[in-house]
Design an enzyme around this catalytic site. Structure first.
Site, PDB file in Angstrom:
ATOM      1  N   PHE A 138     -22.868  10.063  61.972  1.00 46.43           N
ATOM      2  CA  PHE A 138     -22.304  10.794  60.837  1.00 46.43           C
ATOM      3  C   PHE A 138     -23.414  11.601  60.188  1.00 46.43           C
ATOM      4  O   PHE A 138     -24.463  11.061  59.845  1.00 46.43           O
ATOM      5  CB  PHE A 138     -21.693   9.819  59.812  1.00 46.43           C
ATOM      6  CG  PHE A 138     -20.976  10.535  58.705  1.00 46.43           C
ATOM      7  CD1 PHE A 138     -19.675  11.003  58.887  1.00 46.43           C
ATOM      8  CD2 PHE A 138     -21.595  10.766  57.484  1.00 46.43           C
ATOM      9  CE1 PHE A 138     -19.019  11.689  57.869  1.00 46.43           C
ATOM     10  CE2 PHE A 138     -20.938  11.449  56.468  1.00 46.43           C
ATOM     11  CZ  PHE A 138     -19.651  11.911  56.665  1.00 46.43           C
ATOM     12  N   ASP A 223     -31.944  11.884  61.007  1.00 48.31           N
ATOM     13  CA  ASP A 223     -31.110  11.895  59.806  1.00 48.31           C
ATOM     14  C   ASP A 223     -31.329  10.566  59.089  1.00 48.31           C
ATOM     15  O   ASP A 223     -30.795   9.532  59.488  1.00 48.31           O
ATOM     16  CB  ASP A 223     -29.638  12.086  60.198  1.00 48.31           C
ATOM     17  CG  ASP A 223     -28.710  12.033  58.994  1.00 48.31           C
ATOM     18  OD1 ASP A 223     -29.156  11.601  57.907  1.00 48.31           O
ATOM     19  OD2 ASP A 223     -27.533  12.409  59.145  1.00 48.31           O
ATOM     20  N   LYS A 252     -29.064  10.771  49.347  1.00 53.75           N
ATOM     21  CA  LYS A 252     -28.606   9.486  48.805  1.00 53.75           C
ATOM     22  C   LYS A 252     -29.657   8.839  47.887  1.00 53.75           C
ATOM     23  O   LYS A 252     -29.814   9.270  46.755  1.00 53.75           O
ATOM     24  CB  LYS A 252     -28.205   8.554  49.942  1.00 53.75           C
ATOM     25  CG  LYS A 252     -26.890   9.006  50.623  1.00 53.75           C
ATOM     26  CD  LYS A 252     -26.325   7.932  51.520  1.00 53.75           C
ATOM     27  CE  LYS A 252     -25.085   8.349  52.259  1.00 53.75           C
ATOM     28  NZ  LYS A 252     -23.858   8.162  51.517  1.00 53.75           N
TER      29      LYS A 252
HETATM   30  C1  LIG Z   1     -26.474   9.479  57.862  1.00 55.91           C
HETATM   31  C2  LIG Z   1     -25.773  10.407  56.925  1.00 55.91           C
HETATM   32  N1  LIG Z   1     -25.995  11.725  57.010  1.00 55.91           N
HETATM   33  C3  LIG Z   1     -25.400  12.593  56.179  1.00 55.91           C
HETATM   34  C4  LIG Z   1     -24.525  12.180  55.213  1.00 55.91           C
HETATM   35  C5  LIG Z   1     -23.861  13.186  54.315  1.00 55.91           C
HETATM   36  O1  LIG Z   1     -24.433  13.138  53.047  1.00 55.91           O
HETATM   37  P1  LIG Z   1     -23.678  13.808  51.799  1.00 55.91           P
HETATM   38  O2  LIG Z   1     -22.399  13.060  51.629  1.00 55.91           O
HETATM   39  O3  LIG Z   1     -24.639  13.656  50.655  1.00 55.91           O
HETATM   40  O4  LIG Z   1     -23.457  15.245  52.173  1.00 55.91           O
HETATM   41  C6  LIG Z   1     -24.246  10.816  55.090  1.00 55.91           C
HETATM   42  C7  LIG Z   1     -23.282  10.335  54.076  1.00 55.91           C
HETATM   43  O5  LIG Z   1     -22.731   9.281  54.143  1.00 55.91           O
HETATM   44  C8  LIG Z   1     -24.892   9.906  55.964  1.00 55.91           C
HETATM   45  O6  LIG Z   1     -24.648   8.596  55.893  1.00 55.91           O
END
Ligand SMILES: Cc1ncc(COP(=O)(O)O)c(C=O)c1O
Length: 404
Positions: A138, A223, A252
């Protein structure tokens, strides 16, 4: 206005793309929250792995209120002191030479993917545009990041998916080897998959991806939006693995609850983002950066990072105790304070039901898919809050109706 909004008003005024729980929290302090009726909750969710220092941590409140009286917004027509302080702190603490600020994790990943494409384009030619990612990953909800993410349900029904994106199996180096070639510009991976089920990357898998990226002149993007900023017990998870990416994304916990994202990279890669190639109105605004600096400085303290393993051990001990009582979990896994408890056959797909049952007991939880309970609490949650929260989880699991 003399009006107290309620949960029902959500259905009236807001798009139905969320289905919030029945209660409306109004106040938080540390790892506890209170709703409109004064009911108290223990927080094992931290938003969704965001409030890494709990709610209203004094250092963050201080940074926010001090900056709030000085300067909120400038745009990137000017630079600002909090952004420069935060960028320097991140550069000094990591592999990176340069930082780009965004407002969210999705935007940080969007920037990372664009940077990787542009780097390959400028250095090797337009043909080198393939992005290799992994199933169950994700990366955000923008069209590019949702397409690179490995969950089809998030792209279905939205029209043509951008080209040049392929998905292998997570923790399966052979499947990555079959996909990576001379046309690959980037390999994107979560060192610990969060939403996809809380699955830590195998050290050999991540090291193998590093080697593959080097062999094919591709960039390795980590990520760390969910697993970064102290969650694994290291400031960033890559440090614990000893595998260094070319680009790292963070969000986050970075803002401890205030929206901010960051993309970190090396001088060599950063130089292709010349003036005008990418940007953001709000990215790097003084308010967000001031709060994030306080968050990074606090989380980066040796005692806070060392406390993650101690707290994680208590979480696991309590989960094992619950499992011994109910025989409900097939697996308890994760890294640091990102923990997943996967239900076994008897409790198959009881995730959502457990979440609702836990709220009734005064506990906030997360799921990662229908079958995995996810724990992403404050990194400084007190031991008695963990024990009390686990007693509530125990009670919640006891109320589940396995015949439904
Ligand atoms: C691993 C990862 N990347 C990207 C995101 C997306 O982040 P945002 O919701 O701040 O756009 C998330 C959100 O849960 C995530 O867990």
């Amino acid at each position: 206005m003399d009006w107290t909004p309620s949960r029902e008003d959500f259905n009236h005024y807001m798009l139905p793309n969320y289905k919030p729980q029945a209660v409306v929290p109004v106040r938080g302090e540390g790892s506890r929250l209170w709703d409109q009726d004064g009911e108290e909750y223990i927080d094992f969710a931290g938003g969704i792995a965001v409030n890494a220092l709990g709610h209203c941590h004094p250092a963050l409140v201080e940074a926010l209120t001090t900056q709030g009286q000085q300067l909120w917004h400038l745009s990137n027509v000017y630079t600002n002191e909090p952004a420069l302080r935060l960028a320097r702190t991140l550069v000094e603490a990591t592999f990176a030479d340069k930082v780009f600020f965004s407002n969210s994790g999705g935007e940080a990943n969007e920037a990372a993917l664009k940077l990787a494409r542009r780097y390959a384009h400028d250095k090797f030619g337009a043909h080198k545009d393939k992005i290799v990612s992994f199933r169950r990953s994700f990366h955000g909800r923008t069209w590019f990041t949702v397409s690179v993410g490995g969950q089809e349900k998030y792209t279905q029904g939205f029209g043509p998916v951008p080209g040049g994106i392929v998905h292998g199996e997570y923790n399966d180096l052979e499947s990555a080897r079959e996909l990576v070639d001379a046309n690959t510009c980037a390999i994107m991976v979560e060192p610990v998959q969060g939403e996809g089920g809380v699955t830590p990357g195998d050290p050999a898998f991540l090291a193998g991806l590093r080697q593959l990226a080097d062999d094919y002149d591709a960039l390795l993007i980590f990520d760390e939006v969910q697993c970064g900023v102290g969650r694994t017990g290291e400031l960033y998870a890559y440090m614990g693995y000893g595998v260094t990416p070319d680009i790292l994304t963070s969000a986050k916990a970075l803002g401890g609850g205030f929206p901010i994202g960051a993309m970190l990279t090396t001088d060599k890669v950063a130089e292709v983002f010349v003036v005008g190639t990418h940007g953001s109105t709000y990215g790097g605004n003084p308010l967000a950066c001031a709060v994030a600096l306080a968050a990074v400085e606090t989380i980066g303290r040796p005692d806070v990072l060392a406390g993650v393993a101690q707290r994680a051990a208590i979480f696991r001990e309590e989960l094992e105790r619950i499992n011994a009582k109910y025989d409900c979990f097939a697996d308890i896994r994760g890294k640091g304070l990102l923990i997943g408890a996967e239900f076994n056959e008897r409790y198959h797909e009881q995730g959502r039901a457990t979440l609702a049952a836990a709220i009734k007991q005064g506990l906030m939880l997360l799921v990662a898919g229908p079958n995995v309970l996810r724990f992403a609490p404050s990194l400084i949650i007190p031991e008695n809050d963990i024990r009390e929260g686990m007693a509530k989880l125990d009670a919640a699991i006891g109320t589940l109706d396995l015949t439904s």
